[in-house]
Design an enzyme around this catalytic site. Structure first.
Site, PDB file in Angstrom:
ATOM      1  N   TYR A 145      -5.443 -15.069 -26.597  1.00  0.00           N
ATOM      2  CA  TYR A 145      -6.048 -16.327 -27.022  1.00  0.00           C
ATOM      3  C   TYR A 145      -6.749 -16.943 -25.823  1.00  0.00           C
ATOM      4  O   TYR A 145      -6.199 -16.960 -24.724  1.00  0.00           O
ATOM      5  CB  TYR A 145      -4.967 -17.285 -27.536  1.00  0.00           C
ATOM      6  CG  TYR A 145      -5.488 -18.657 -27.927  1.00  0.00           C
ATOM      7  CD1 TYR A 145      -6.324 -18.818 -29.031  1.00  0.00           C
ATOM      8  CD2 TYR A 145      -5.141 -19.788 -27.192  1.00  0.00           C
ATOM      9  CE1 TYR A 145      -6.801 -20.079 -29.383  1.00  0.00           C
ATOM     10  CE2 TYR A 145      -5.613 -21.043 -27.545  1.00  0.00           C
ATOM     11  CZ  TYR A 145      -6.438 -21.185 -28.645  1.00  0.00           C
ATOM     12  OH  TYR A 145      -6.902 -22.427 -28.996  1.00  0.00           O
ATOM     13  N   ASP A 240      -7.919 -14.839 -17.680  1.00  0.00           N
ATOM     14  CA  ASP A 240      -7.628 -16.151 -18.249  1.00  0.00           C
ATOM     15  C   ASP A 240      -6.188 -16.484 -17.888  1.00  0.00           C
ATOM     16  O   ASP A 240      -5.241 -16.015 -18.517  1.00  0.00           O
ATOM     17  CB  ASP A 240      -7.833 -16.128 -19.766  1.00  0.00           C
ATOM     18  CG  ASP A 240      -7.573 -17.496 -20.396  1.00  0.00           C
ATOM     19  OD1 ASP A 240      -7.107 -18.407 -19.672  1.00  0.00           O
ATOM     20  OD2 ASP A 240      -7.820 -17.642 -21.606  1.00  0.00           O
ATOM     21  N   LYS A 268      -3.565 -26.170 -18.314  1.00  0.00           N
ATOM     22  CA  LYS A 268      -2.122 -26.433 -18.396  1.00  0.00           C
ATOM     23  C   LYS A 268      -1.547 -26.925 -17.061  1.00  0.00           C
ATOM     24  O   LYS A 268      -1.815 -28.060 -16.701  1.00  0.00           O
ATOM     25  CB  LYS A 268      -1.419 -25.202 -18.969  1.00  0.00           C
ATOM     26  CG  LYS A 268      -2.014 -24.902 -20.372  1.00  0.00           C
ATOM     27  CD  LYS A 268      -1.267 -23.988 -21.276  1.00  0.00           C
ATOM     28  CE  LYS A 268      -1.909 -24.061 -22.668  1.00  0.00           C
ATOM     29  NZ  LYS A 268      -2.413 -22.819 -23.194  1.00  0.00           N
TER      30      LYS A 268
HETATM   31  C1  LIG Z   1      -3.864 -22.786 -23.896  1.00  0.00           C
HETATM   32  C2  LIG Z   1      -4.802 -21.696 -23.558  1.00  0.00           C
HETATM   33  C3  LIG Z   1      -6.198 -21.855 -23.606  1.00  0.00           C
HETATM   34  C4  LIG Z   1      -6.834 -23.097 -24.161  1.00  0.00           C
HETATM   35  O1  LIG Z   1      -6.552 -24.214 -23.391  1.00  0.00           O
HETATM   36  P1  LIG Z   1      -6.687 -25.670 -24.087  1.00  0.00           P
HETATM   37  O2  LIG Z   1      -6.414 -26.611 -22.963  1.00  0.00           O
HETATM   38  O3  LIG Z   1      -5.693 -25.708 -25.179  1.00  0.00           O
HETATM   39  O4  LIG Z   1      -8.085 -25.781 -24.574  1.00  0.00           O
HETATM   40  C5  LIG Z   1      -6.991 -20.826 -23.173  1.00  0.00           C
HETATM   41  N1  LIG Z   1      -6.456 -19.686 -22.715  1.00  0.00           N
HETATM   42  C6  LIG Z   1      -5.134 -19.487 -22.643  1.00  0.00           C
HETATM   43  C7  LIG Z   1      -4.601 -18.214 -22.098  1.00  0.00           C
HETATM   44  C8  LIG Z   1      -4.265 -20.479 -23.084  1.00  0.00           C
HETATM   45  O5  LIG Z   1      -2.939 -20.259 -23.067  1.00  0.00           O
END
Ligand SMILES: *Cc1c(COP(=O)(O)O)cnc(C)c1O
Length: 435
Positions: A145, A240, A268
């Site tokens: 994701y 990511d 995060k």
């Molecule tokens: C949470 C997450 C996102 C998206 O971040 P948001 O702050 O919710 O937009 C993208 N990539 C990864 C791996 C994530 O865990």
């Protein structure tokens, strides 16, 4: 179990004016059933609902709260910063200090730009990769994701290599057609794609520790293959690290595996509980961004002084107290406490863990490394476990596919309480015929 009268009443009001009553879908408890509890306050390892129920929390706001809720030093930093003004629309010192901290922590990073969410970080990194390489295709992996930007809201169809199919209405097929979706853990599929159209690939993006669809820990050789193939083809490798960055160690998964990507995205933890995302990489690539270069990217609240203060306070505490070592110890304690309970459980179950990230694999055999190998029946079993734990005052993520997060606020007694409650919940599955 019901979440309490006040939560139920708020949810009722919320559903009239907010789609589904929530501002992010998974909060609605759709995957586990029941009504979500509304949070009134949170401190350390606990959240308190508007109904006055206190839960031992293993969600941690889905990753940011590595120090626990309302850490006093982070709260003080935020108070101090907001007193000086909440946004300037002009550069401030906190941005520089944050950028220096992130650059110093992450392998190969020379420059970084701050945005306001993980989605925005990934979206910007993809645009930058396309601008830098002059190519259009992006390769992602099923089960990873990357936020909700159009080009990445694409899941695998059938076949080894598929054209992307949008996994949301509103994503044009023409966008999805620029995304290739491959299975994780499969070097041959990536080799084949690069042999066929490697010269069209702008970037390969993945969560180096996929943690949004179970915890699909990859073999280091798979990551090394991606590094080699992208380099040979002149494509960029994007890690990511929105979950794994500052979570599995100061240098994220890149340092853990000893593999340096061309670009990395953060979110995060980097915001210390406030809305922050970041993307960074080599100077040569980052300097293609406006105002120096021809790739446009901007944000009214980017590098927000209050958010920078929260992030900076968090990163400093992580370093100062070597929080990662404590979290590894806590994770190991959870593993030890759970082991006999999982062994005695009436259904096959194992704990998958990387540091302070953990996930229950509710199926026989080795834990899955690909999304396709996750046993679909596990979701129903998880829903029963989730509600059993909630009834004991323990909050796990309301979805079988989400990981658990340990924070510095969790004590040995907390992970032992989780292990004992899980043991009881698993044993009850059999008595109630739930398995
Ligand atoms: C949470 C997450 C996102 C998206 O971040 P948001 O702050 O919710 O937009 C993208 N990539 C990864 C791996 C994530 O865990």
């Amino acid at each position: 179990m019901d979440s309490g009268e006040r939560s139920a009443a708020l949810f009722e009001r919320a559903r009239r004016v907010i789609p589904g009553g929530v501002n992010s879908p998974v909060r609605a408890f759709g995957a586990v059933g029941g009504t979500p509890f509304f949070v009134a306050a949170a401190r350390g390892a606990e959240v308190e609902s508007v109904d006055g129920r206190v839960y031992l929390d293993f969600v941690g706001s889905w990753g940011p709260l590595i120090l626990g809720h309302a850490h006093p030093e982070v709260v003080a930093a935020v108070r101090e910063a907001v007193g000086r003004g909440s946004t300037f629309g002009a550069p401030c010192q906190g941005e520089v200090e944050m950028a220096e901290a992130v650059v110093a922590a992450y392998p190969g990073l020379e420059q970084v730009r701050f945005v306001s969410s993980g989605t925005e970080a990934v979206m910007s990194a993809i645009r930058l990769a396309r601008g830098f390489t002059g190519r259009d295709l992006v390769v992602k992996f099923a089960g990873c994701y990357h936020g909700h930007a159009d080009h990445l809201l694409v899941a695998a169809g059938s076949g080894l290599v598929t054209l992307g199919n949008p996994s949301s209405a509103g994503v044009p097929e023409a966008f999805a057609a620029l995304t290739r979706v491959l299975p994780l853990d499969d070097e041959a599929a990536v080799e084949e794609l690069f042999a066929r159209e490697g010269e069209r690939v702008a970037a390969v993006i993945l969560e180096p520790i996929p943690a949004n669809n179970g915890l699909l820990v990859q073999r280091p050789e798979f990551l090394a293959t991606l590094r080699r193939l992208t380099r040979e083809a002149g494509a960029l490798l994007i890690f990511d690290e929105v979950i794994s960055g500052f979570r599995v160690g100061r240098g994220g998964a890149a340092a853990l595996y000893g593999i340096t990507p061309d670009l990395a995205t953060f979110g995060k933890i980097v915001g210390g509980g406030l809305p922050v995302g970041a993307f960074g990489g080599r100077r040569e690539i980052l300097e293609r961004l406006a105002p120096l270069g021809d790739v446009y990217q901007a944000g009214t609240l980017s590098g927000n002084p209050v958010a920078m203060a929260a992030g900076l306070a968090t990163l400093r505490i992580l370093e100062r107290d070597d929080v990662w070592a404590t979290l590894e110890q806590r994770g190991a304690e959870l593993e030890r406490a759970l082991a006999p309970r999982l062994a005695a459980a009436p259904i096959p179950a194992s704990l998958v863990r990387v540091g302070s990230l953990f996930w229950l694999s509710l199926q026989a055999g080795a834990p899955p490394r690909t999304a396709a190998r996750i046993e679909p029946r596990a979701a129903g079993i998880y829903a029963a476990l989730f509600h059993a734990l909630l009834a004991e005052g323990i909050a796990m993520a309301p979805s079988a596919y989400e990981v658990g997060f340990l924070s510095a606020a969790h004590r040995t007694a907390d992970v032992e309480r989780l292990a004992a409650a899980l043991g009881r919940a698993l044993a009850r599955l059999l008595r109630e015929g739930g398995a």
